[in-house]
Design a protein around this motif. Structure first.
Motif, PDB file in Angstrom:
ATOM      1  N   ARG A  34       7.330   4.248 -21.663  1.00  5.29           N
ATOM      2  CA  ARG A  34       7.316   4.052 -20.211  1.00  5.29           C
ATOM      3  C   ARG A  34       6.527   5.160 -19.525  1.00  5.29           C
ATOM      4  N   ASP A  50       6.099  -0.875 -20.540  1.00  6.34           N
ATOM      5  CA  ASP A  50       7.449  -1.122 -20.004  1.00  6.34           C
ATOM      6  C   ASP A  50       7.815  -2.565 -20.317  1.00  6.34           C
ATOM      7  N   SER A  52       9.756  -4.478 -19.141  1.00  4.93           N
ATOM      8  CA  SER A  52      10.020  -5.313 -17.962  1.00  4.93           C
ATOM      9  C   SER A  52       8.772  -5.593 -17.139  1.00  4.93           C
ATOM     10  N   LYS A  53       7.613  -5.126 -17.626  1.00  2.00           N
ATOM     11  CA  LYS A  53       6.360  -5.393 -16.895  1.00  2.00           C
ATOM     12  C   LYS A  53       5.427  -6.194 -17.795  1.00  2.00           C
ATOM     13  N   ASN A  56       1.344  -6.035 -18.232  1.00  8.61           N
ATOM     14  CA  ASN A  56       0.563  -4.928 -18.821  1.00  8.61           C
ATOM     15  C   ASN A  56       0.690  -4.825 -20.335  1.00  8.61           C
ATOM     16  N   ASN A  84       9.272 -10.645 -23.752  1.00  2.73           N
ATOM     17  CA  ASN A  84       8.013 -10.181 -23.143  1.00  2.73           C
ATOM     18  C   ASN A  84       7.129  -9.502 -24.190  1.00  2.73           C
TER      19      ASN A  84
END
Ligand SMILES: NC(=O)c1ccc[n+]([C@@H]2O[C@H](COP(=O)([O-])OP(=O)(O)OC[C@H]3O[C@@H](n4cnc5c(N)ncnc54)[C@H](OP(=O)(O)O)[C@@H]3O)[C@@H](O)[C@H]2O)c1
Length: 284
Positions: A34, A50, A52-53, A56, A84
């Motif tokens: 992160r 990350d 949760s992103k 990217n 993800n």
């Protein structure tokens, strides 16, 4: 060929990077973290990552062939986070994912098992090559309470006479390193646990022996143990979870006697005696 390690600034991940550097050249290790700033001390390439992103992740995985996906510590969000990563890995052309799951994830009553099992299913569905490292309990989960046990005069828990085949993080990190740099592990499921099984009574006896103080094990009903943890300032959800995990331990869910961890690392796992000694050294 590049090897990516997620969670590389976590307690397990940093040990994996350290051990990878002993086996392979640093140039092919990528820490997926992160905060690349926080990862500087690892002294390897660090890329922002990350779970949760999702936007990217694929870019960050470019050029990585083998990926060690260290499970997230954000309980309740882990399935979507891991999905993800799996999707991005496919998009980026990652060939092989090694995932840190939970001991006996398919049969365990531990509340943690569900998210790991769902991740395992997603990995199998992905079409990518995969290996499952079903890590047992960290010995540090218990030895982290040594200081409190000495202060309070007893080791508290709800695990009854459940046998616990835990291992220290460093042993699991070594296994992950052996697998991700090795051959013939694709498609395998490893149940990883310590060679030595102990009860919390045994652990309390070891603490007593090494400190010269009488520290008995006090077994408590689940709700009483959770209340005590809350009274120490632990958030309610976490306190309840810890007490619940001990109940699973009392049913034998932290036990395994297949010695797959020591077979992988080519030596016995670190003993409880050494783990307690290490914990006592930290408390000094
Ligand atoms: N077997 C056991 O007894 C046991 C016990 C506890 C946990 N676990 C599992 O094993 C994993 C590794 O253990 P550990 O001791 O190394 O845990 P840890 O020290 O808490 O490290 C967890 C790592 O996950 C990273 N992380 C969390 N959320 C993330 C996100 N949204 N995106 C990217 N990275 C994220 C953290 O990043 P930051 O460094 O940026 O915070 C950290 O590096 C845990 O995450 C958990 O799934 C197993």
């Amino acid at each position: 060929m590049k090897i990516g390690v997620t969670g590389a600034t976590g307690q397990l991940g940093r040990l994996v990077v350290e051990k990878l550097k002993e086996r392979i050249t640093s140039e092919i290790i990528v820490a997926l973290v992160r905060s690349p700033q926080k990862a500087k001390y690892l002294d390897v390439e660090a890329r922002e990552f990350d779970y949760s992103k999702p936007g990217n992740l694929a870019d960050a995985l470019k050029g990585i062939d083998n990926l060690l996906l260290i499970s997230s510590n954000e309980m309740g969000q882990r399935v979507s986070q891991h999905i993800n990563v799996i999707k991005a890995a496919k998009e980026a052309g990652v060939k092989w994912i090694v995932y840190t799951s939970l001991l006996h994830a398919d049969t365990s009553s531990l509340s943690l098992a569900g998210e790991h099992l769902e991740t395992e299913v997603e990995l199998k569905k992905s079409g990518l090559m995969y290996t499952l490292l079903r890590n047992g309990w960290y010995t540090e989960n218990y030895t982290g309470s040594v200081k409190g046990a000495i202060a309070g005069g007893a080791f508290l828990g709800s695990a009854g006479d459940g046998k616990i085949s835990s291992a220290i993080r460093s042993d699991y990190a070594e296994a992950a390193t052996v697998v991700i740099t090795g051959k013939n592990h694709v498609g395998k499921i490893y149940e990883l646990a310590g060679d030595e099984a102990y009860t919390l009574t045994d652990l309390a006896a070891e603490i007593s022996k090494q400190t010269g103080k009488s520290i008995p094990y006090r077994n408590l009903p689940e709700n009483e143990y959770a209340s005590i943890l809350k009274s120490f300032g632990m958030p309610e959800g976490y306190a309840n979870a810890i007490a619940g995990w001990d109940i699973s331990a009392s049913k034998g869910d932290l036990f395994d006697n297949t010695h797959q961890l020591s077979k992988l690392i080519g030596r016995p796992t670190t003993s409880l005696t050494v783990a307690v000694k290490n914990a006592l050294a930290i408390t000094k």
